[in-house]
Design an enzyme around this catalytic site. Sequence first.
Site, PDB file in Angstrom:
ATOM      1  N   LYS A 121     -12.533  17.283  21.459  1.00  0.00           N
ATOM      2  CA  LYS A 121     -13.225  16.726  20.291  1.00  0.00           C
ATOM      3  C   LYS A 121     -14.743  16.886  20.438  1.00  0.00           C
ATOM      4  O   LYS A 121     -15.444  17.117  19.451  1.00  0.00           O
ATOM      5  CB  LYS A 121     -12.840  15.249  20.115  1.00  0.00           C
ATOM      6  CG  LYS A 121     -11.396  15.052  19.668  1.00  0.00           C
ATOM      7  CD  LYS A 121     -10.929  13.600  19.791  1.00  0.00           C
ATOM      8  CE  LYS A 121      -9.420  13.493  19.536  1.00  0.00           C
ATOM      9  NZ  LYS A 121      -8.885  12.128  19.776  1.00  0.00           N
ATOM     10  N   GLN A 165     -10.120   6.397  21.780  1.00  0.00           N
ATOM     11  CA  GLN A 165      -9.087   7.302  22.286  1.00  0.00           C
ATOM     12  C   GLN A 165      -7.859   6.494  22.723  1.00  0.00           C
ATOM     13  O   GLN A 165      -7.961   5.631  23.579  1.00  0.00           O
ATOM     14  CB  GLN A 165      -9.642   8.143  23.445  1.00  0.00           C
ATOM     15  CG  GLN A 165      -8.681   9.201  23.963  1.00  0.00           C
ATOM     16  CD  GLN A 165      -8.348  10.262  22.904  1.00  0.00           C
ATOM     17  OE1 GLN A 165      -9.225  10.744  22.195  1.00  0.00           O
ATOM     18  NE2 GLN A 165      -7.083  10.601  22.774  1.00  0.00           N
ATOM     19  N   ASP A 188     -10.420   7.711  12.350  1.00  0.00           N
ATOM     20  CA  ASP A 188      -9.017   7.954  12.705  1.00  0.00           C
ATOM     21  C   ASP A 188      -8.074   7.337  11.677  1.00  0.00           C
ATOM     22  O   ASP A 188      -6.878   7.679  11.650  1.00  0.00           O
ATOM     23  CB  ASP A 188      -8.710   7.383  14.102  1.00  0.00           C
ATOM     24  CG  ASP A 188      -8.809   8.445  15.197  1.00  0.00           C
ATOM     25  OD1 ASP A 188      -8.673   9.640  14.866  1.00  0.00           O
ATOM     26  OD2 ASP A 188      -9.016   8.081  16.367  1.00  0.00           O
TER      27      ASP A 188
END
Lengths: 364, 364
Positions: A121, A165, A188
């Site tokens: 990422k 994460q 997200d």
Amino acid sequence: MKRRAVPIGAALHSICSGTRFLSLSTSGAFSHKTIKSPALSSVDIVDSWDSTSKLPVQPCTQKLSKNQTAKIIDGSAIAEGIRSRIASEVRRMKESIGRVPSLAAILVGQRRDSLTYVRNKTIASEEVGIKFKLTSLREDCTESEVCNALCRYSEDPSVHGILLQLPLPQHLDEAKILSFISLEKDVDGFHPLNIGHLAMQGMEPLFIPCTPKGCIELLLQSGVEIMGKNAVVIGRSNIVGLPMSLLLQRHHATVTVLDALTKNPEKIAREADILVTAAGVPDLVRGSWLKPGAVVLDVGTNPIEDCTSEHGYHLVGDVCFEEAVRVASAITPVPGGVGPMTVAMLLCNTLEAAKRALNFTTTC
Amino acid sequence: MKRRAVPIGAALHSICSGTRFLSLSTSGAFSHKTIKSPALSSVDIVDSWDSTSKLPVQPCTQKLSKNQTAKIIDGSAIAEGIRSRIASEVRRMKESIGRVPSLAAILVGQRRDSLTYVRNKTIASEEVGIKFKLTSLREDCTESEVCNALCRYSEDPSVHGILLQLPLPQHLDEAKILSFISLEKDVDGFHPLNIGHLAMQGMEPLFIPCTPKGCIELLLQSGVEIMGKNAVVIGRSNIVGLPMSLLLQRHHATVTVLDALTKNPEKIAREADILVTAAGVPDLVRGSWLKPGAVVLDVGTNPIEDCTSEHGYHLVGDVCFEEAVRVASAITPVPGGVGPMTVAMLLCNTLEAAKRALNFTTTC
């Protein structure tokens, strides 16, 4: 090379949450409680596909056949196109207002797979001109340390997107912690309010979770009609299966969600015009699970020991590709299918977040 | 007596929201936009079952057969038991702390069906000792008038539960207005954050929407196992179909959601061990739609002209009861099935809200 799953990475798309098993009463008698319905968290059980009854008996070892029919959906190429558009939008933003989107990530612990995903990422962000910040916390950090880091980024106007994460270490309450991400920066799309907006007709989530969004994008860009089609989603994790099923419903597919407790999943899968699998089990979906002509999106990323590979493993999906490619009309490979799209959609969501925050509109 | 739906009441469980139809591109070419996915609200279309292709050709007029096999799930009796338990809890609360739960309703306009539902809720509340307040607003009131009323009740500590009687007149944004209900008082469970919590494993909604909660209660109290069963939900409204499917998933059923665009709904319905129908179409589900031994929960409440009835109509469900009762193993009648449970669950949620607000715990 042995085709056996190794632990690393297996939890990326692992079906999450819930530990207690509550035996549902089958008695018809009126209970001493006002009603019988238990608290929902208490009925959550780990959605594990490890039962041998669900795993294929015969290993999937066939080589690619000459009579391949399926179109290979090239997620890498489609993602590259999207990243290139994002890069040009970022440049335009910089030229116009002197700002670029900024993405902040929080990593707890040093899981090998998580490190890999965060590194990917980082690279992808920087390649398109998105500024990337990382806060690394120790494996044994407290819940409040993670929440504080999220709050700092939430309040920081120079940060437009925040990602936590996953998975987090077991001692941390993932559900609770996710709620600390500012809605406007939840790139997200895992905040429960965002999931509620995704679920409900007439509402608009600020962000669509990256993997499901990438899957829909693959279907649209591959010319696959979704409306009125039978779609089957294997797995119902909060981060893939659930939002995938909600998103397919918003696109008017008739959706069935299979989990590890489903009886005869093969029969149900065989009704699917569109099959999305996110179970985390190599070779779960055999050729016999597919309707001829089905479109197959394989979200599984299962590492398989491979001494010939530089890293000692290679990735396979949940689908026995060699068999599926002879039955499906289109299929995503692993790697190079859904994976690159997930990262591209994260960049896309970050760009959207920055555009909203900076009141910057596109002209192209 | 004609078996034809009349307008009143038809919208109670109508499939809601969304007005614009967006043709999804099927082109594989890369578009000029960064990605192709449209805004989700723009893909929402009215989920109407009015297509003649979906309606049965033959009217369902058979009389109850002698070879009836299905157990009739007596929602009225089960709801009565629950209301009686709630009444005793309310009495205990009053004796212990001198307070009773309070429910406030907002009614916009004078729809005949809405007036009936509000009257039923008033009577049911008062029978169990729950205080009921009603704010009636004019049909042509503004959005801010509704929001102000909701905010007043949200801030009023003497009110524990708030319900907004749906549907609202067309000029009001239902989705936006629902967000103004305080989460702690959202006894209908329609707030998007609540729906998000319902959808996500590991999370706990403060309230489960009343009709789906009532359906699960009927299953549990009838001794029907949910886990691992195939469940089909017909209709995907925000207030019934969607939360019903999410709740069945939380109970580990394998769930398929059918909407008006589903091809061959009969075939899919026939795979269901548990069928929940909330389409708002009389006799949509025929005996041929059912797997022998299926459990059928009929949420439809469709008024049928009936000059022999006091009110000029009587209610029928979505299921052709006379046919279904010979195929299913258990079925809810209409009326007297799911309907009474919806009201009982509203009272149950209001009691829960009051107990939380007043920090009053049960000892029974």
